[in-house]
Design an enzyme around this catalytic site. Structure first.
Site, PDB file in Angstrom:
ATOM      1  N   GLU A 200       0.944  -1.240   0.086  1.00  0.00           N
ATOM      2  CA  GLU A 200      -0.045  -0.117   0.001  1.00  0.00           C
ATOM      3  C   GLU A 200       1.069   1.105  -0.135  1.00  0.00           C
ATOM      4  O   GLU A 200       1.018   1.797   1.089  1.00  0.00           O
ATOM      5  CB  GLU A 200      -1.060  -0.127   1.179  1.00  0.00           C
TER       6      GLU A 200
ATOM      7  N   HIS B 204     -10.225   0.487  -0.943  1.00  0.00           N
ATOM      8  CA  HIS B 204     -11.197   0.710  -0.093  1.00  0.00           C
ATOM      9  C   HIS B 204     -12.012   1.848  -0.583  1.00  0.00           C
ATOM     10  O   HIS B 204     -11.857   3.241   0.095  1.00  0.00           O
ATOM     11  CB  HIS B 204     -10.562   0.889   1.219  1.00  0.00           C
TER      12      HIS B 204
ATOM     13  N   ASP C  95      -8.920  -4.651   5.947  1.00  0.00           N
ATOM     14  CA  ASP C  95      -8.088  -3.263   6.185  1.00  0.00           C
ATOM     15  C   ASP C  95      -7.819  -3.452   7.689  1.00  0.00           C
ATOM     16  O   ASP C  95      -7.710  -2.368   8.196  1.00  0.00           O
ATOM     17  CB  ASP C  95      -8.714  -2.385   5.802  1.00  0.00           C
TER      18      ASP C  95
END
Length: 387
Positions: A129, A216, A273
């Site tokens: 990420e 997300h 997450d």
């Protein structure tokens, strides 16, 4: 060890059928419901229960006191065991933007874990990420560690990981990123866009050049405006997959319904997450270099109150999705199984129940609770999933 799962309702081709499943050498064999088990085989009576593919989580930063960015190989196994108890049979460890030294350490510990005896979920690979993310929508990313496009660095990471980096989140507006996306894909990495304030045109440029997912969705990105659709508009209009954190905090139930209506049931991926606080009480925790405070299960950065990951698990996400949408189990299951499998290109052996597929299965009771889990044809015991 050979197992026969009998008398259960088996999820195949988006419906439940009466079948017997034989699990042998880590593979599934679908048999007629009246098949007589072989002598000496283990028999699992699934009467009154549903047998579904194991859940796949492509985005998680930790659980049970383990932060992926600081994890050892043994720590990774703790997450694997915890995940299996919640129906997750495969996952990617998400490495938050960090220093080169620490990112390499995460990769090395992942490789060590691959050599260990594994009793829980499959740790399939790595999700990066960052670090090629926008500072404006950095969320929990340390701003001083964010970079412009750097293909040599990513190649170095992938070589060190021996090809185990499967997924990366990038921001389309970061200098050099759209043109780098085809090269990232050549490395065998699926590209997601997110943590971004990119405009509509730049976002579409990234999608046309090979981005396949949105990280997300709705969170840490510029939202849609009727005159400026931005990254949000491109994500919704296009056919890319959209990750969704269905904890009731990151997305209102109405937003979840809207996302499913716009994207369809085959283009939404339910992620957690989760951070190291998943499975633990409220308190003070870490997410990479960040201090995080969890109150009432809600994780936020200590310095500014920005939401920082979740404490969600996929078994809870499943029940939330059923509650939020009013849809059937048959309709919702792909969000946790085949969609993530298709996204990270493992659908040839995971995410479905069919002959020859990996024997990763979840047994659900009538209340949709995880009753038992099988990983690679091995029944995960309570001792295995205890931390």
């Amino acid at each position: 060890m050979t197992w026969y799962l009998v008398n259960g309702d088996v999820y195949m081709e988006h419906r439940f059928l009466k079948k017997t499943l034989k699990l042998e050498e880590g593979r599934i064999f679908v048999l007629p419901p009246d098949t007589r088990p072989e002598e000496g085989a283990h028999i699992y009576n699934a009467a009154g229960k549903k047998i579904v593919p194991g859940f796949i989580d492509v985005h998680t930063h930790g659980a049970v006191g383990v932060d992926v960015n600081a994890a050892t190989a043994e720590d990774y196994e703790k997450i694997c065991r915890f995940a299996a108890g919640n129906g997750t049979t495969s996952w990617l460890c998400s490495v938050l933007t960090d220093t080169k030294e620490q990112t390499c350490r995460c990769i090395d510990e992942f490789k060590k874990h691959q050599q260990m005896e594994q009793k829980g979920a499959n740790l399939l690979g790595i999700h990066l990420e960052g670090p090629f993310l926008s500072s404006e929508y950095k969320g929990a990313m340390p701003e001083y560690l964010l970079q412009k496009a750097n293909l040599p660095l990513l190649k170095e990471y992938q070589q060190r990981a021996e090809g185990a980096i499967r997924y990366i989140t990038v921001s389309p507006e970061v200098e050099g990123i759209p043109d780098m996306i085809p090269e990232i894909r050549k490395l065998g990495i699926t590209v997601a866009i997110g943590h971004s304030g990119a405009d509509y045109e730049t976002s579409w440029d990234a999608i046309r050049k090979g981005a396949q997912s949105c990280t997300h969705t709705f969170n840490a990105m510029k939202l849609l405006h009727q005159h400026f659709p931005a990254i949000m508009g491109a994500a919704l209009e296009s056919d890319i997959y959209c990750e969704a954190i269905c904890d009731g905090r990151h997305l209102h139930p109405g937003t979840v319904r809207l996302l499913l209506k716009v994207k369809g049931l085959d283009r939404v991926v339910a992620i957690t997450d989760s951070i190291m606080a998943a499975g633990l009480p409220d308190g003070k925790y870490k997410l990479g270099v960040n201090d995080v405070v969890v109150e009432d299960g809600d994780a936020k950065l200590a310095e500014n109150g920005v939401r920082a990951g979740s404490t969600l698990t996929q078994n809870v996400a499943l029940k939330n999705l059923l509650k939020f949408t009013g849809k059937s189990l048959e309709e919702i299951l792909p969000l946790l199984t085949e969609n993530p499998a298709n996204l990270i290109k493992i659908a040839d052996h995971k995410g479905f129940i069919a002959d020859g597929m990996d024997a990763d299965l979840v047994v659900l009771d009538p209340d949709f609770e995880v009753f038992d889990t099988f990983v690679g044809g091995r029944k995960v015991t309570s001792e295995d999933s205890n931390i």
